[in-house]
Design a protein around this motif. Structure first.
Motif, PDB file in Angstrom:
ATOM      1  N   GLY A  33       0.907  -1.109   0.109  1.00  0.00           N
ATOM      2  CA  GLY A  33      -0.113   0.228   0.090  1.00  0.00           C
ATOM      3  C   GLY A  33       0.841   1.190   0.032  1.00  0.00           C
ATOM      4  N   VAL A  34       1.918   1.420  -0.532  1.00  0.00           N
ATOM      5  CA  VAL A  34       2.965   2.406  -0.662  1.00  0.00           C
ATOM      6  C   VAL A  34       3.157   2.910  -2.100  1.00  0.00           C
ATOM      7  CG1 VAL A  34       5.125   3.244   0.032  1.00  0.00           C
ATOM      8  CG2 VAL A  34       3.927   1.640   1.580  1.00  0.00           C
ATOM      9  N   CYS A  35       3.296   2.084  -2.938  1.00  0.00           N
ATOM     10  CA  CYS A  35       3.869   2.502  -4.237  1.00  0.00           C
ATOM     11  C   CYS A  35       2.525   3.140  -5.195  1.00  0.00           C
ATOM     12  CB  CYS A  35       4.655   1.340  -4.921  1.00  0.00           C
ATOM     13  SG  CYS A  35       3.651   0.057  -5.765  1.00  0.00           S
ATOM     14  N   GLY A  36       1.358   2.653  -5.315  1.00  0.00           N
ATOM     15  CA  GLY A  36       0.301   2.813  -5.976  1.00  0.00           C
ATOM     16  C   GLY A  36       0.071   2.023  -7.166  1.00  0.00           C
ATOM     17  N   SER A  37       1.010   0.951  -7.452  1.00  0.00           N
ATOM     18  CA  SER A  37       0.957   0.310  -8.749  1.00  0.00           C
ATOM     19  C   SER A  37      -0.222  -0.401  -8.921  1.00  0.00           C
ATOM     20  CB  SER A  37       2.254  -0.806  -8.747  1.00  0.00           C
ATOM     21  OG  SER A  37       3.449  -0.383  -8.554  1.00  0.00           O
ATOM     22  N   CYS A  38      -0.852  -0.775  -8.042  1.00  0.00           N
ATOM     23  CA  CYS A  38      -2.109  -1.871  -8.371  1.00  0.00           C
ATOM     24  C   CYS A  38      -3.488  -0.862  -8.044  1.00  0.00           C
ATOM     25  CB  CYS A  38      -2.247  -2.959  -7.147  1.00  0.00           C
ATOM     26  SG  CYS A  38      -2.438  -2.214  -5.390  1.00  0.00           S
ATOM     27  N   GLU A  39      -3.186   0.368  -8.543  1.00  0.00           N
ATOM     28  CA  GLU A  39      -4.637   1.185  -8.385  1.00  0.00           C
ATOM     29  C   GLU A  39      -5.517   0.700  -9.478  1.00  0.00           C
ATOM     30  OE1 GLU A  39      -5.803   5.748  -9.855  1.00  0.00           O
ATOM     31  OE2 GLU A  39      -3.828   5.596  -8.448  1.00  0.00           O
ATOM     32  N   ILE A  40      -6.821   0.693  -8.994  1.00  0.00           N
ATOM     33  CA  ILE A  40      -7.970   0.203  -9.917  1.00  0.00           C
ATOM     34  C   ILE A  40      -8.988   1.177  -9.414  1.00  0.00           C
ATOM     35  CG2 ILE A  40      -7.516  -2.014  -9.960  1.00  0.00           C
ATOM     36  CD1 ILE A  40      -9.422  -2.828  -7.826  1.00  0.00           C
ATOM     37  N   GLY A  41      -9.999   1.061 -10.545  1.00  0.00           N
ATOM     38  CA  GLY A  41     -11.316   1.982 -10.282  1.00  0.00           C
ATOM     39  C   GLY A  41     -12.622   1.497  -9.618  1.00  0.00           C
ATOM     40  N   VAL A  42     -13.303   2.125  -8.840  1.00  0.00           N
ATOM     41  CA  VAL A  42     -14.298   1.605  -7.975  1.00  0.00           C
ATOM     42  C   VAL A  42     -15.411   2.483  -8.669  1.00  0.00           C
ATOM     43  CG1 VAL A  42     -15.272   1.479  -5.779  1.00  0.00           C
ATOM     44  CG2 VAL A  42     -12.800   1.208  -6.004  1.00  0.00           C
ATOM     45  N   LEU A  43     -16.514   1.792  -9.228  1.00  0.00           N
ATOM     46  CA  LEU A  43     -17.761   2.427  -9.711  1.00  0.00           C
ATOM     47  C   LEU A  43     -18.926   2.426  -8.637  1.00  0.00           C
ATOM     48  CD1 LEU A  43     -17.541   0.750 -13.204  1.00  0.00           C
ATOM     49  CD2 LEU A  43     -16.854   3.105 -12.413  1.00  0.00           C
ATOM     50  N   GLY A  44     -18.851   1.542  -7.504  1.00  0.00           N
ATOM     51  CA  GLY A  44     -19.873   1.477  -6.522  1.00  0.00           C
ATOM     52  C   GLY A  44     -19.437   0.548  -5.375  1.00  0.00           C
ATOM     53  N   GLY A  45     -20.113   1.014  -4.248  1.00  0.00           N
ATOM     54  CA  GLY A  45     -19.597   0.595  -2.807  1.00  0.00           C
ATOM     55  C   GLY A  45     -18.689   1.272  -2.494  1.00  0.00           C
ATOM     56  N   GLU A  46     -18.452   0.913  -1.035  1.00  0.00           N
ATOM     57  CA  GLU A  46     -17.245   1.661  -0.291  1.00  0.00           C
ATOM     58  C   GLU A  46     -16.227   0.958   0.071  1.00  0.00           C
ATOM     59  OE1 GLU A  46     -17.410   4.731   0.778  1.00  0.00           O
ATOM     60  OE2 GLU A  46     -19.266   5.279  -0.257  1.00  0.00           O
ATOM     61  N   PRO A  47     -14.970   1.174  -0.616  1.00  0.00           N
ATOM     62  CA  PRO A  47     -13.776   0.246  -0.104  1.00  0.00           C
ATOM     63  C   PRO A  47     -13.412   0.591   1.420  1.00  0.00           C
ATOM     64  CG  PRO A  47     -13.322   1.891  -2.167  1.00  0.00           C
ATOM     65  CD  PRO A  47     -14.539   2.072  -1.437  1.00  0.00           C
ATOM     66  N   ASP A  48     -12.704  -0.406   1.914  1.00  0.00           N
ATOM     67  CA  ASP A  48     -12.022  -0.220   3.125  1.00  0.00           C
ATOM     68  C   ASP A  48     -10.533   0.014   2.686  1.00  0.00           C
ATOM     69  OD1 ASP A  48     -11.125  -0.331   5.762  1.00  0.00           O
ATOM     70  OD2 ASP A  48     -11.260  -2.554   6.224  1.00  0.00           O
ATOM     71  N   HIS A  49     -10.171   1.526   2.940  1.00  0.00           N
ATOM     72  CA  HIS A  49      -8.674   1.833   2.400  1.00  0.00           C
ATOM     73  C   HIS A  49      -8.019   1.627   3.474  1.00  0.00           C
ATOM     74  CE1 HIS A  49     -10.278   3.759  -1.145  1.00  0.00           C
ATOM     75  NE2 HIS A  49     -11.092   4.362  -0.732  1.00  0.00           N
TER      76      HIS A  49
END
Length: 298
Positions: free
Chosen positions: A256-272
């Protein structure tokens, strides 16, 4: 990915080498101070390195790699086996540590943490200052060149001679609108957070902060574009579940430091659960989860 050729490997301090990468198929993508890239190494590992060269040089990138005695195979390979002439795939630059405008900037670097701050110092102008902390000058990458280029605006603090720097005194001497940028080991970042006002301090971490979360629970994601549903078990990461389902999600640190795995969220609430701070509609799937179903842009 961009194809590059490793032009040269140069020692820049004890235990640290600089890699100069030239575009193999034309100019490389533009970047701004604070950016980093993923470098796919020939031993099948991908590692993230801050760009420390000149953003105006579209023909090449420069990064620096410190040898880590607890290397998981990245820095060890670079130092022992990587040679000039090798072709390397490099990602487009990403910037989770952008330089914001201000009347004055104070940059604080610890060791290899100098790398994202070097282009910032050049871009910020004559009111910017750098405090560069290291055990000795011999262990501090690019120290001599920075002193030669910026003179009294660069202060080298050698901890073997002078102990730890007094961040509280630095904070007392700041102008009211000065922004502080700090990159280095976790102990330095903690000291900076204790000394400088949070709204004026910008930090880049190489390792995640230890945090406590509720126990992981299973959840499902709906991949909207493909029409597929992917279950995520409590013991699996979302990144692994997506990869196992056939989605090729890039990844690097898996912390969770580099940002390589960023994906788009269209609905719902992620637990960041990352250390970057995902923007609205995005998440970093290597560590973040959800307590209910998510709709993803996949």
């Amino acid at each position: 990915m961009q194809k590059t050729v490793l032009d040269r490997v140069e020692p820049v301090a004890e235990g640290t080498v600089s890699l100069v990468l030239r575009g193999a198929e034309g100019p490389l993508a533009h970047w701004e101070p604070g950016a980093h890239v993923d470098v796919a190494l020939p031993n099948w590992l991908t590692r993230q390195y801050s760009l420390c060269g000149d953003p105006a040089d579209r023909g090449g990138y420069r990064v620096a790699v410190r040898y880590d005695r607890l290397s998981r195979g990245g820095s060890e390979y670079v130092h022992l086996f990587l040679r000039a002439g090798r072709t390397l795939d490099v990602s487009l630059p990403r910037n989770n540590f952008p330089l914001l405008p201000a009347p004055e900037h104070l940059f604080i670097a610890g060791g290899i943490g100098i790398t994202p701050l070097m282009p910032m110092l050049a871009a910020a102008g004559p009111t910017a200052r750098l405090v560069y902390v290291g055990r000795s000058e011999a262990t501090m990458p690019f120290a001599a060149g920075l002193k030669a280029a910026y003179g009294d605006r660069v202060r080298l603090h050698r901890t073997a001679e002078n102990g730890r720097p007094d961040f509280a005194a630095l904070a007392d001497g700041l102008g009211p609108d000065t922004l502080v940028y700090c990159c280095g080991p976790a102990s330095m970042l903690a000291a900076a957070e204790a000394a400088f006002p949070a709204h004026r301090l910008h930090i880049e971490r190489f390792q995640p902060v230890a945090k406590e979360f509720a126990p992981a629970e299973p959840f499902e994601v709906n991949c909207v574009r493909s029409g597929r549903t992917v279950p995520v078990a409590a013991e699996d990461s979302l990144l692994d579940a997506l990869n196992h389902a056939g989605f090729r999600i890039p990844s690097g640190c898996r912390e969770g430091v580099c940002g390589s795995c960023e994906i788009g969220v269209l609905g719902g609430e992620p637990d960041h659960r990352d250390d970057i701070g995902a923007p609205p509609g995005r998440m970093y799937c290597c560590v973040s989860r959800a307590s209910s179903r998510l709709d993803l842009d996949l």
